[in-house]
Design a protein around this motif. Sequence first.
Motif, PDB file in Angstrom:
ATOM      1  N   TYR A   1      56.228  89.556  78.616  1.00 49.70           N
ATOM      2  CA  TYR A   1      55.293  88.439  78.532  1.00 49.70           C
ATOM      3  C   TYR A   1      53.926  88.892  78.033  1.00 49.70           C
ATOM      4  CZ  TYR A   1      58.824  86.209  81.407  1.00 49.70           C
ATOM      5  OH  TYR A   1      59.998  85.696  81.880  1.00 49.70           O
ATOM      6  N   HIS A   2      53.349  88.073  77.155  1.00 47.89           N
ATOM      7  CA  HIS A   2      51.978  88.276  76.693  1.00 47.89           C
ATOM      8  C   HIS A   2      51.089  87.418  77.595  1.00 47.89           C
ATOM      9  CE1 HIS A   2      53.264  90.047  72.768  1.00 47.89           C
ATOM     10  NE2 HIS A   2      54.341  89.328  73.028  1.00 47.89           N
TER      11      HIS A   2
ATOM     12  N   TYR B   1      50.590  92.985  78.265  1.00 45.87           N
ATOM     13  CA  TYR B   1      52.001  92.861  77.883  1.00 45.87           C
ATOM     14  C   TYR B   1      52.796  93.400  79.061  1.00 45.87           C
ATOM     15  CZ  TYR B   1      56.041  93.055  74.689  1.00 45.87           C
ATOM     16  OH  TYR B   1      57.246  92.866  74.060  1.00 45.87           O
TER      17      TYR B   1
ATOM     18  N   LEU C   1      49.948  73.683  77.080  1.00 49.43           N
ATOM     19  CA  LEU C   1      49.586  73.943  75.695  1.00 49.43           C
ATOM     20  C   LEU C   1      48.882  72.734  75.097  1.00 49.43           C
ATOM     21  CD1 LEU C   1      52.687  75.712  74.097  1.00 49.43           C
ATOM     22  CD2 LEU C   1      50.379  76.633  74.281  1.00 49.43           C
TER      23      LEU C   1
ATOM     24  N   ASN D   1      48.268  72.940  69.092  1.00 50.29           N
ATOM     25  CA  ASN D   1      48.956  74.217  68.890  1.00 50.29           C
ATOM     26  C   ASN D   1      50.462  74.060  68.749  1.00 50.29           C
ATOM     27  OD1 ASN D   1      46.596  75.665  68.959  1.00 50.29           O
ATOM     28  ND2 ASN D   1      46.706  76.034  71.164  1.00 50.29           N
TER      29      ASN D   1
ATOM     30  N   SER E   1      57.365  80.810  82.373  1.00 53.82           N
ATOM     31  CA  SER E   1      57.201  79.986  81.178  1.00 53.82           C
ATOM     32  C   SER E   1      55.767  80.044  80.655  1.00 53.82           C
ATOM     33  CB  SER E   1      57.601  78.543  81.494  1.00 53.82           C
ATOM     34  OG  SER E   1      56.840  78.068  82.589  1.00 53.82           O
ATOM     35  N   ILE E   2      55.605  79.654  79.408  1.00 50.84           N
ATOM     36  CA  ILE E   2      54.285  79.624  78.782  1.00 50.84           C
ATOM     37  C   ILE E   2      53.401  78.656  79.555  1.00 50.84           C
ATOM     38  CG2 ILE E   2      53.058  78.901  76.684  1.00 50.84           C
ATOM     39  CD1 ILE E   2      55.366  80.211  75.114  1.00 50.84           C
TER      40      ILE E   2
ATOM     41  N   ILE F   1      43.788  77.600  73.623  1.00 51.71           N
ATOM     42  CA  ILE F   1      45.242  77.432  73.578  1.00 51.71           C
ATOM     43  C   ILE F   1      45.733  76.357  74.543  1.00 51.71           C
ATOM     44  CG2 ILE F   1      47.452  78.643  73.858  1.00 51.71           C
ATOM     45  CD1 ILE F   1      45.947  81.272  73.352  1.00 51.71           C
TER      46      ILE F   1
ATOM     47  N   PHE G   1      51.075  83.354  77.426  1.00 46.17           N
ATOM     48  CA  PHE G   1      50.921  82.598  76.187  1.00 46.17           C
ATOM     49  C   PHE G   1      52.012  82.894  75.172  1.00 46.17           C
ATOM     50  CE2 PHE G   1      48.473  86.427  75.266  1.00 46.17           C
ATOM     51  CZ  PHE G   1      48.733  86.688  73.931  1.00 46.17           C
ATOM     52  N   ASP G   2      52.873  83.869  75.451  1.00 43.88           N
ATOM     53  CA  ASP G   2      54.009  84.133  74.565  1.00 43.88           C
ATOM     54  C   ASP G   2      55.041  84.939  75.347  1.00 43.88           C
ATOM     55  OD1 ASP G   2      55.522  84.040  72.260  1.00 43.88           O
ATOM     56  OD2 ASP G   2      54.413  85.593  71.214  1.00 43.88           O
ATOM     57  N   VAL G   3      56.301  84.841  74.920  1.00 40.33           N
ATOM     58  CA  VAL G   3      57.397  85.549  75.585  1.00 40.33           C
ATOM     59  C   VAL G   3      58.265  86.207  74.524  1.00 40.33           C
ATOM     60  CG1 VAL G   3      59.361  85.351  77.160  1.00 40.33           C
ATOM     61  CG2 VAL G   3      57.453  83.752  77.372  1.00 40.33           C
ATOM     62  N   ASP G   4      58.587  87.484  74.720  1.00 45.53           N
ATOM     63  CA  ASP G   4      59.579  88.176  73.903  1.00 45.53           C
ATOM     64  C   ASP G   4      60.863  88.259  74.718  1.00 45.53           C
ATOM     65  OD1 ASP G   4      57.701  88.654  71.897  1.00 45.53           O
ATOM     66  OD2 ASP G   4      57.129  90.602  72.704  1.00 45.53           O
TER      67      ASP G   4
END
Length: 112
Positions: free
Chosen positions: A58-59, A72, A106, A110, A12-13, A95, A29-32
Amino acid sequence: MSPHQSKTARFSIGQIVRHRFFPFRGVIFDVDPEFNNTEEWYQSIPEEMRPRKDQPFYHLLAENTETEYVAYVSEQNLLPDSEGGPVRHPQIAEIFDGPVDGAYVLKETNLN
């Protein structure tokens, strides 16, 4: 849908993770839900290590012993981080707050 086709992210983020093969760790910090980068980037991964595209990617705000950068990474190549210490990437404070109980939270500014 079979388990290997599941688009549910395991991480998870804000979670601190490390790479399964390479010596770096970072904060997500981000998920595709599945691969969303260039074919050129994908082909640059050595074939024997190239991950499937049909899994979350995942980023990360990442660090290794020398530097901080954005990574990535496919889900299959991530593990939960056992170090538990903070990640020193300079963008984290923009962030996230924390770490709190081994993960980052977070910042409310944001949240949309």
